[in-house]
Scaffold this motif. Structure first.
Motif, PDB file in Angstrom:
ATOM      1  N   ILE A  48      23.129  17.495  -7.625  1.00 15.87           N
ATOM      2  CA  ILE A  48      23.532  16.138  -8.017  1.00 15.87           C
ATOM      3  C   ILE A  48      22.327  15.371  -8.565  1.00 15.87           C
ATOM      4  N   ALA A  49      21.166  15.545  -7.942  1.00 18.82           N
ATOM      5  CA  ALA A  49      19.948  14.884  -8.427  1.00 18.82           C
ATOM      6  C   ALA A  49      19.614  15.344  -9.837  1.00 18.82           C
ATOM      7  N   ALA A  50      19.678  16.646 -10.060  1.00 15.25           N
ATOM      8  CA  ALA A  50      19.360  17.191 -11.385  1.00 15.25           C
ATOM      9  C   ALA A  50      20.337  16.683 -12.441  1.00 15.25           C
ATOM     10  N   GLU A  51      21.615  16.678 -12.103  1.00 16.94           N
ATOM     11  CA  GLU A  51      22.626  16.211 -13.057  1.00 16.94           C
ATOM     12  C   GLU A  51      22.493  14.707 -13.303  1.00 16.94           C
ATOM     13  N   TYR A  75       9.333  14.988 -15.191  1.00 11.92           N
ATOM     14  CA  TYR A  75       9.227  15.550 -13.851  1.00 11.92           C
ATOM     15  C   TYR A  75      10.165  14.761 -12.940  1.00 11.92           C
ATOM     16  N   ILE A  76      11.176  15.428 -12.398  1.00  8.42           N
ATOM     17  CA  ILE A  76      12.191  14.779 -11.563  1.00  8.42           C
ATOM     18  C   ILE A  76      11.719  14.771 -10.107  1.00  8.42           C
ATOM     19  N   ILE A  77      11.694  13.571  -9.518  1.00  8.81           N
ATOM     20  CA  ILE A  77      11.268  13.442  -8.120  1.00  8.81           C
ATOM     21  C   ILE A  77      12.177  12.448  -7.394  1.00  8.81           C
ATOM     22  N   GLY A  78      12.237  12.584  -6.087  1.00  8.08           N
ATOM     23  CA  GLY A  78      13.015  11.674  -5.260  1.00  8.08           C
ATOM     24  C   GLY A  78      12.175  10.509  -4.768  1.00  8.08           C
ATOM     25  N   SER A  79      12.834   9.568  -4.095  1.00  4.09           N
ATOM     26  CA  SER A  79      12.164   8.364  -3.578  1.00  4.09           C
ATOM     27  C   SER A  79      10.939   8.694  -2.740  1.00  4.09           C
ATOM     28  N   ASP A  80      11.070   9.710  -1.876  1.00  9.28           N
ATOM     29  CA  ASP A  80       9.962  10.058  -0.999  1.00  9.28           C
ATOM     30  C   ASP A  80       8.747  10.518  -1.792  1.00  9.28           C
ATOM     31  N   ARG A  81       8.948  11.218  -2.869  1.00 12.95           N
ATOM     32  CA  ARG A  81       7.845  11.710  -3.696  1.00 12.95           C
ATOM     33  C   ARG A  81       7.265  10.606  -4.583  1.00 12.95           C
ATOM     34  N   ILE A  82       8.057   9.604  -4.935  1.00 14.21           N
ATOM     35  CA  ILE A  82       7.521   8.477  -5.713  1.00 14.21           C
ATOM     36  C   ILE A  82       6.403   7.817  -4.914  1.00 14.21           C
ATOM     37  N   ASN A  83       6.658   7.593  -3.652  1.00 16.08           N
ATOM     38  CA  ASN A  83       5.646   6.957  -2.799  1.00 16.08           C
ATOM     39  C   ASN A  83       4.407   7.832  -2.620  1.00 16.08           C
ATOM     40  N   ASP A  84       4.571   9.158  -2.707  1.00 13.23           N
ATOM     41  CA  ASP A  84       3.451  10.099  -2.552  1.00 13.23           C
ATOM     42  C   ASP A  84       2.635  10.291  -3.823  1.00 13.23           C
ATOM     43  N   LEU A  85       3.142   9.858  -4.967  1.00 13.24           N
ATOM     44  CA  LEU A  85       2.489  10.153  -6.247  1.00 13.24           C
ATOM     45  C   LEU A  85       0.977   9.892  -6.266  1.00 13.24           C
ATOM     46  N   ILE A  93      10.778  11.016 -13.614  1.00 17.42           N
ATOM     47  CA  ILE A  93      12.095  10.427 -13.400  1.00 17.42           C
ATOM     48  C   ILE A  93      12.230  10.283 -11.898  1.00 17.42           C
ATOM     49  N   GLY A  94      12.182   9.053 -11.439  1.00 19.28           N
ATOM     50  CA  GLY A  94      12.243   8.769 -10.007  1.00 19.28           C
ATOM     51  C   GLY A  94      13.665   8.451  -9.585  1.00 19.28           C
ATOM     52  N   LEU A  95      14.260   9.345  -8.810  1.00 25.19           N
ATOM     53  CA  LEU A  95      15.627   9.153  -8.332  1.00 25.19           C
ATOM     54  C   LEU A  95      15.591   8.402  -7.015  1.00 25.19           C
ATOM     55  N   GLU A  96      15.964   7.144  -7.079  1.00 24.42           N
ATOM     56  CA  GLU A  96      15.937   6.316  -5.877  1.00 24.42           C
ATOM     57  C   GLU A  96      17.253   6.422  -5.132  1.00 24.42           C
ATOM     58  N   ARG A  97      17.132   6.719  -3.852  1.00 25.25           N
ATOM     59  CA  ARG A  97      18.301   6.758  -2.983  1.00 25.25           C
ATOM     60  C   ARG A  97      18.500   5.352  -2.427  1.00 25.25           C
ATOM     61  N   ILE A 111      10.300   6.448 -14.828  1.00 23.52           N
ATOM     62  CA  ILE A 111      11.635   6.011 -15.229  1.00 23.52           C
ATOM     63  C   ILE A 111      12.495   6.048 -13.974  1.00 23.52           C
ATOM     64  N   ALA A 112      13.020   4.911 -13.580  1.00 18.95           N
ATOM     65  CA  ALA A 112      13.837   4.845 -12.362  1.00 18.95           C
ATOM     66  C   ALA A 112      15.290   5.151 -12.696  1.00 18.95           C
ATOM     67  N   ALA A 113      15.899   5.951 -11.855  1.00 16.14           N
ATOM     68  CA  ALA A 113      17.325   6.270 -11.979  1.00 16.14           C
ATOM     69  C   ALA A 113      17.922   6.219 -10.579  1.00 16.14           C
ATOM     70  N   GLU A 114      19.077   5.602 -10.468  1.00 20.16           N
ATOM     71  CA  GLU A 114      19.684   5.479  -9.141  1.00 20.16           C
ATOM     72  C   GLU A 114      20.451   6.745  -8.802  1.00 20.16           C
ATOM     73  N   MET A 115      20.146   7.255  -7.633  1.00 19.99           N
ATOM     74  CA  MET A 115      20.765   8.478  -7.133  1.00 19.99           C
ATOM     75  C   MET A 115      21.941   8.106  -6.233  1.00 19.99           C
ATOM     76  N   PRO A 116      23.077   8.774  -6.370  1.00 22.97           N
ATOM     77  CA  PRO A 116      24.170   8.515  -5.430  1.00 22.97           C
ATOM     78  C   PRO A 116      23.713   8.784  -4.000  1.00 22.97           C
ATOM     79  N   ALA A 117      24.305   8.106  -3.053  1.00 26.55           N
ATOM     80  CA  ALA A 117      23.929   8.285  -1.642  1.00 26.55           C
ATOM     81  C   ALA A 117      24.451   9.631  -1.145  1.00 26.55           C
TER      82      ALA A 117
END
Length: 194
Positions: free
Chosen positions: A14-17, A97-107, A123-127, A146-152
């Protein structure tokens, strides 16, 4: 999209799509890592097994592909090394580079992150349940994010491994092809079908 994919699950897909759709990407390349630098312990199953699971999981999506570039390199995988190799092999491509919220903070802690940020956009997928602190990032990272909202989707590989060990259902949390591989081989403490 890199990760241990130990195991790959529906949330990864789902994150990738989501990233592909939101950012108009032609393809998403899944890159299983040999050894992640920011995690204390290694993967629970061998690299070839995780690669097999990724291939099974993405088989039905023509926009998804898998690369074993990091597995061939072995050892701890730094994103900068992978991106340099990819840009050398595919100079005509633009990489994200696709990353989740947790990895955005680690960048800011990533190895050679300034050099990496010069080569890719993130591409930061924020939960909704886990917001990134983008304001705390250095300016050079904010400009390349680039922020993109991730479904919960509350699925984690760690929780799935536990459920599998305990013999609990993981139906709909994993692609069925991945679940069948896990059962057939007895990975993650399952009994196996062979």
């Amino acid at each position: 999209m890199g990760g241990t994919f130990d195991p790959i699950h529906t949330g990864h897909l789902i994150a990738a799509e989501t990233a592909r759709d939101c950012c108009g990407l032609d393809e998403v390349w899944f890159i299983p890592t040999s050894g992640p630098p920011l995690k204390d312990n290694g993967p629970a199953v061998p690299a070839e097994s995780r690669l097999e699971m990724v291939r099974a999981a993405i088989n039905d999506n023509p926009a998804f592909t898998c690369s074993d570039i990091e597995l061939k390199r072995g050892g701890v995988s730094y994103s900068i090394d992978t991106v340099k190799e990819l840009t050398s092999l595919y100079p005509q491509h633009a990489f994200f580079y696709i990353i989740g919220s947790d990895r955005i903070n680690d960048l800011p802690r990533w190895h050679a992150v300034e050099e990496l940020a010069a080569l890719v956009f993130f591409i930061g997928l924020e939960r909704p349940s886990e917001k990134a602190d983008v304001a705390a990032l250095p300016r050079f990272l904010k400009e390349r994010l680039i922020a993109a909202e991730m479904p919960a989707i509350g699925i984690s590989s760690t929780a799935l491994r536990k459920q599998l060990r305990e013999g609990r259902s993981v139906r709909y949390l994993l692609p069925e092809a991945v679940h069948q591989l896990i059962r057939r081989h007895g990975w993650y403490g399952t009994r196996g079908d062979d």
